[in-house]
Enzyme design. Structure first.
Site, mmCIF file in Angstrom:
data_model
loop_
_atom_site.group_PDB
_atom_site.id
_atom_site.type_symbol
_atom_site.label_atom_id
_atom_site.label_comp_id
_atom_site.label_asym_id
_atom_site.label_seq_id
_atom_site.Cartn_x
_atom_site.Cartn_y
_atom_site.Cartn_z
ATOM 1 N N LYS A 1 -29.925 -12.606 32.498
ATOM 2 C CA LYS A 1 -30.491 -13.787 31.851
ATOM 3 C C LYS A 1 -31.963 -13.900 32.223
ATOM 4 C CE LYS A 1 -29.499 -18.660 30.936
ATOM 5 N NZ LYS A 1 -28.573 -19.781 31.160
ATOM 6 N N GLU B 1 -13.426 -29.034 30.003
ATOM 7 C CA GLU B 1 -13.400 -30.496 29.998
ATOM 8 C C GLU B 1 -11.977 -31.053 30.025
ATOM 9 O OE1 GLU B 1 -17.232 -29.114 28.181
ATOM 10 O OE2 GLU B 1 -15.122 -28.630 27.812
ATOM 11 N N ARG C 1 -14.325 -33.244 23.685
ATOM 12 C CA ARG C 1 -13.432 -32.085 23.747
ATOM 13 C C ARG C 1 -12.167 -32.374 24.538
ATOM 14 N NH1 ARG C 1 -16.579 -27.212 22.945
ATOM 15 N NH2 ARG C 1 -15.450 -26.092 24.554
#
Length: 592
Positions: free
Chosen positions: A247, A335, A363
């Site tokens: 990244k 979640e 969610r």
């Protein structure tokens, strides 16, 4: 720069006309282009820099847009956007009227699926693949998903289904060991062992789901990438390619500080140094007030627990994770698990603060209802990023929470108007409640410049549940606001000449409402205006209208808030203006 290949690439067809030997140079140009724009315009940097070779390779090997490419979340799709006809518009990224920061179907035929929340790519691409089968079409379907996102339950559900189909689906795992914060969990440890070659049963997990597994492959090696993609094009059924990337690749600071450079703000495109923002004479961020306060409370209460799904930095739960690592949990992008985990802890007498961004708690709505509210467990939901959040746009605005929580029995809903209120409601909840509570607060900063000085000898005050307050007296009109948006009302009232006609009330509690005070208000004033930083349909204003109807009050009620549409991206101020809840719009409205 010696060459300028990117200048002549307006779509993937142009890209596919390049020689293989030219691709590394294009990758270098594409990285520079992204760095130059994002350094000035801001946005998500590290994720896109990490997949430049993969992005080029996918459009080089596959016949996009006929072949369908789905990016998970979309943080990494800047290179994709630039190569698919939006190079000249890329400088408008995340700005009002400009292109979205995430793939968006209405924006381009190359954006096959709208994203912004994680872990949807496998299910979406599988749906496309099955549809192509049914229509007799010969297409490739590619889902690119990160190592943080693939740990989510929905990604596993997609893999589980795909493994028993004959769908032409390729799942590419972009493994860089980080999402927004470092990836966590047993799956992350498994992937690490696969990369290091220490797992003698490597690949078994994916192969056992009936995928053709290959990898790990260096995601920055064009020869290895394109060779494997060309091979996989000829393999039928579900396929899985594990690639390793870095990244922030190509910008030293972004590689070394991956959390910071996920979305670094403005920075020097040459050196990578982030332009410093003065932290003096500015109010604290709400997320930090939450984090500091939780540590303060947890110091004196060993039953306090903190939970977040993959957002320890964004929610500032990191402060508690540093102070009390045994009582603070990052559960990854999960979640649903976070909510039910909190519920399980609450059954055992723990005081659980479950911190989830408002848009992401959508969610886990079933778990909120079934596992928490139905059992009346006193879980404390701390909803960061409530209301309009700005440049991330429609996928991230936390504007539905008042409406989606208000219909749930047993729920308490509170919106603090400032950081002092936030501290006090966190303290009140920590003492023990008889019901679950949702505390919603905005992205960004509070209003007290000398906040830290104020709390040096600060004593918490217990808040009376369901109590509203008069902020300013008036004679004809009552303005009822909830949460931080009420500060816009106060500032607007200071600018109008007829302010003595207008009373202003703070309804921190949207549920339960202060019905005693509401009766007084409806009997005293000629009209009522409600203001909220959330959807009008079903929100705070709707609650006031319902109260009026139930009690047969007939005075006019005007509701202000987010209209019945998805609001695009832009600054919070610009979006408030669109919704007519910014200070100047309120001045105009209240002056009439």
């Amino acid at each position: 720069m010696k060459k300028n290949l990117l200048l002549n690439i307006n779509n993937p067809t142009d890209l596919r006309n390049l020689e293989f030997s030219q691709l590394p140079e294009l990758a270098k140009e594409l990285r520079h282009f992204i760095i130059d724009v994002v350094s000035v315009k801001e946005g998500h940097l590290g994720a896109s820099l990490g997949v430049i070779e993969l992005t080029i390779a996918l459009h080089y090997v596959f016949d996009t847009p006929n072949d369908l490419l789905v990016w998970d979340v979309g943080h990494q799709a800047y290179g994709h956007k630039i190569l698919t006809g939006r190079k000249d518009k890329f400088h408008t990224n995340r700005q009002l009227g400009g292109i979205s920061g995430f793939p968006k179907r209405s924006e381009s035929i190359y954006d096959t699926f709208g994203v912004g929340h994680s872990s949807t790519s496998i299910s979406a691409a599988l749906g496309m693949a099955i549809a192509s089968q049914l229509k007799g079409e010969s297409k490739h379907h590619i889902a690119v998903i990160g190592d943080a996102s693939i740990a989510s339950g929905m990604a596993f559900e997609g893999l589980n289904h795909a493994g028993v189909t004959h769908a032409n689906l390729l799942v590419i795992l972009n493994d860089n060991a980080i999402g927004i914060d470092p990836s966590v969990g047993a799956l992350k440890n498994y992937l690490t062992s696969v990369k290091s070659g220490k797992n003698p049963k490597q690949n078994n997990m994916i192969k056992s789901l009936n995928f053709d597994y290959s990898g790990p492959v260096d995601g920055h090696d064009f020869e290895a990438l394109i060779s494997e993609l060309e091979r996989l094009k000829k393999v039928k059924g579900p396929k899985f390619l594990h690639i390793i990337t870095t990244k922030g690749k190509g910008l030293q600071q972004a590689e070394e500080n991956q959390v910071t450079y996920h979305a670094p703000g403005k920075f020097d495109a040459t050196t990578g140094e982030i332009h410093p923002k003065s932290e003096e004479n500015v109010p604290p961020k709400f997320q930090d007030v939450f984090g500091w306060t939780l540590v303060e409370l947890a110091t004196n209460n060993p039953k306090i627990i903190g939970i977040t799904p993959a957002m320890p930095s964004g929610s500032s739960l990191k402060f508690m994770m540093e102070a009390f690592p045994d009582r603070a949990f990052d559960v990854g992008i999960a979640e649903q698990h976070a909510v039910t985990l909190a519920a399980g802890m609450a059954t055992q007498g723990m005081v659980v603060f479950c911190n989830i961004y408002s848009t992401f708690l959508q969610r886990a709505y079933d778990q909120v209802i079934h596992d928490v509210a139905l059992q009346n467990l006193p879980v404390i939901f701390c909803l960061d990023r409530a209301g309009l959040v700005g440049e991330d746009g429609a996928t991230h605005h936390g504007v539905f929470d008042l409406a989606y929580f208000r219909s749930v029995p047993n729920m308490i809903i509170y919106a603090p108007k400032d950081e002092i209120d936030l501290r006090n409601i966190l303290y009140t909840a920590s003492l023990g409640l008889n019901h679950p509570i949702a505390i919603r607060y905005p992205r960004g900063r509070g209003k007290y410049l000398n906040y830290k000085l104020q709390i040096a000898n600060y004593e918490f005050q217990k808040i009376e549940i369901g109590k509203a307050h008069l902020l300013q007296s008036g004679t004809k009109i009552a303005v009822l606001s909830t949460g931080f948006i009420g500060n816009n009302v106060s500032l607007a009232l200071n600018k109008i000449s007829n302010k003595n006609d207008i009373a202003h009330y703070d309804f921190g509690f949207v549920k339960p409402l202060d019905e005693n005070l509401l009766h007084e208000i409806f009997l005293k004033y000629k009209s009522i205006i409600t203001i909220e930083d959330g959807v009008i349909k079903g929100g705070f204003g709707s609650a006031i209208i319902e109260f009026a109807s139930e009690n047969k009050y007939s005075i006019p009620i005007k509701t202000l808030g987010v209209p019945d549409e998805f609001i695009e991206h832009g600054t919070v101020e610009e979006l408030q203006k669109i919704c007519q809840i910014d200070i100047e719009s309120l001045v105009d409205f209240l002056s009439k």
